[in-house]
Design an enzyme around this catalytic site. Structure first.
Site, mmCIF file in Angstrom:
data_model
loop_
_atom_site.group_PDB
_atom_site.id
_atom_site.type_symbol
_atom_site.label_atom_id
_atom_site.label_comp_id
_atom_site.label_asym_id
_atom_site.label_seq_id
_atom_site.Cartn_x
_atom_site.Cartn_y
_atom_site.Cartn_z
ATOM 1 C CE LYS A 195 -8.132 14.305 36.785
ATOM 2 N NZ LYS A 195 -8.310 15.371 35.786
ATOM 3 C CG ASP A 227 6.710 6.380 34.286
ATOM 4 O OD1 ASP A 227 7.766 6.681 33.698
ATOM 5 O OD2 ASP A 227 6.152 5.267 34.153
ATOM 6 C CE1 TYR A 248 2.673 3.170 36.839
ATOM 7 C CE2 TYR A 248 4.938 3.861 37.156
ATOM 8 C CZ TYR A 248 3.745 3.929 36.449
ATOM 9 O OH TYR A 248 3.655 4.761 35.357
ATOM 10 C CG ASP A 270 -6.284 17.229 33.812
ATOM 11 O OD1 ASP A 270 -5.789 17.625 34.889
ATOM 12 O OD2 ASP A 270 -7.510 17.244 33.606
ATOM 13 C CG ASP A 287 9.491 9.364 29.738
ATOM 14 O OD1 ASP A 287 10.442 9.476 30.539
ATOM 15 O OD2 ASP A 287 9.210 8.300 29.159
#
Ligand code: NAD
Length: 359
Positions: A192, A248, A143, A224, A252
């Site tokens: 990852k 992020d 980001y 994942d 959620d």
């Protein structure tokens, strides 16, 4: 008598002031029951600050926050300011305050209250016992990396770069290990590492830091797989630490396990004990001023403040137990009520929680 703690209060817009008022009532009750003492200072922030001072984050509000031991934030924003230029938008104040206060991690608990299990879209038996915290790195990663467009062989391309330094990973890893230490001493580091170089550096660094925390059990989970396991076996997680973008998304996902946005607390932390505490929800302009908002997310944010910034675990336990007892007794605000005709208002919910705070 414990040292008086300074709390900067920035209630903001919409339902912000309503829910913050209930959280302050809870803190006054803590003062009655314990030796802890608080001094509150209020500042303008968000849309109301734009209206009164011409900027979403006035300098005096920022100075007040810097002087404080912790910040309690309501919510900002609303349709009135939606079409303003960027520098005059309430959300710009949110980014500004986090940056100015050096807050590099975002902490979000996801706790499933047994009596609200039916409010979630996940099967109640899968949710049983879920009580986890996602620790998300907030100021690094993709980001914040360099972003640009260029002409490639097949036409225009877009590039987002993801950068993490060892120091950035170290400080968030230490914070997550410290939090895991205050809970059931299990930490899942999510990355990852089978594909990304930043993730390989992340994993190496977390493993190195883990040597200082031999009492905390560390597992590595690929992002994942973590997304799947959060839905399959959420109760098996305790503390999850991860980089900005993965956090992020996963925070959620974890939030949705609990059913209602009106129940979710959060903290943003920097170096040391200082922290900014706020509900996850926004200013809910659709219900603002009606006295029907759910104050529990903000009240639980105070419990989080007591744990993470002040180490007042006894008071935090008492608040969390009071919330659970009030819910177990069947009291609901509209957002979590099955029978909406029996829903109670913001003040009534705050009063019930205060009344349930008995040592
Ligand atoms: P929102 O969280 O304000 O509301 C989403 C829905 O959830 C609405 O129907 C609302 O009524 C309901 N809701 C939210 N909190 C509730 C509570 N405590 N009790 C009962 N119901 C509740 O999100 P939104 O509608 O997308 O955004 C509204 C405004 O808030 C926008 O201006 C947005 O930019 C801002 N916002 C601010 C923050 C923040 O201050 N941290 C976070 C998210 C959104």
């Amino acid at each position: 008598m414990a040292e008086t703690k300074k709390i900067a209060v920035v209630a903001g817009d919409g339902i912000g002031p309503e829910v913050v008022a209930e959280a302050i009532k809870v803190m006054h009750k803590v003062e009655e029951l314990f030796e802890y003492r608080f001094e509150f200072e209020e500042g303008l922030f968000g849309g109301i600050a734009i209206d009164e001072k011409g900027t979403p984050l006035p300098q005096d509000t920022l100075e007040m926050c810097k002087r404080a031991d912790a910040v309690l934030l309501g919510a900002v924003g609303g349709p009135k300011w939606d079409n303003n230029p960027k520098e005059l938008r309430p959300e710009t104040g949110l980014l500004g305050i986090r940056k100015a206060l050096g807050l590099f991690s975002n902490i979000r608990p996801a706790v499933v209250f047994d009596c609200l299990k039916d409010a979630s879209t996940i099967k109640p038996e899968v949710l049983e016992g879920t009580d986890l915290i996602v620790v998300r790195e907030l100021t690094g990663g993709i980001y914040f990396g360099e972003k640009f467009r260029r002409e490639g062989e097949n036409g225009q391309e877009a590039v987002d770069t993801c950068v993490y330094s060892v120091a950035e990973v170290e400080r968030i890893a230490k914070q997550a290990f410290e939090i895991a230490r205050t809970r059931s001493k299990r930490l899942a580091s999510v990355d990852k590492a089978n594909v990304l170089e930043t993730s390989r550096l992340w994993r190496e660094t977390v493993i190195r830091i883990s040597a200082d925390y031999p009492d905390v059990e560390l597992e590595h989970v690929l992002v994942d797989n973590c997304a799947m396991q959060l839905l399959r076996r959420p109760a098996s997680f305790d503390v999850i630490v991860t980089e900005n973008m993965f956090g992020d998304i996963l925070s959620d996902e974890a939030a949705m396990l609990t059913g209602s946005i009106g129940m979710l607390s959060s903290a943003s932390l920097g170096e040391g004990a200082f922290g900014l505490y706020e509900p996850v929800h926004g200013s809910a302009p659709d219900i603002a001023g009606k006295g029907i908002s759910n104050p529990i997310a903000t009240i639980l944010s105070v419990a989080l403040m007591f744990r993470l910034t002040f180490g007042y675990h006894d008071a935090a336990d008492l608040i969390e137990r009071a919330v659970k007892n009030v819910l177990d007794a069947g009291h609901r605000t509209g957002d979590i009520a099955v029978d909406k005709s029996k829903a109670i208002g913001t003040t009534a919910m705050g009063d019930l929680i205060v009344a349930a705070m008995v040592k």
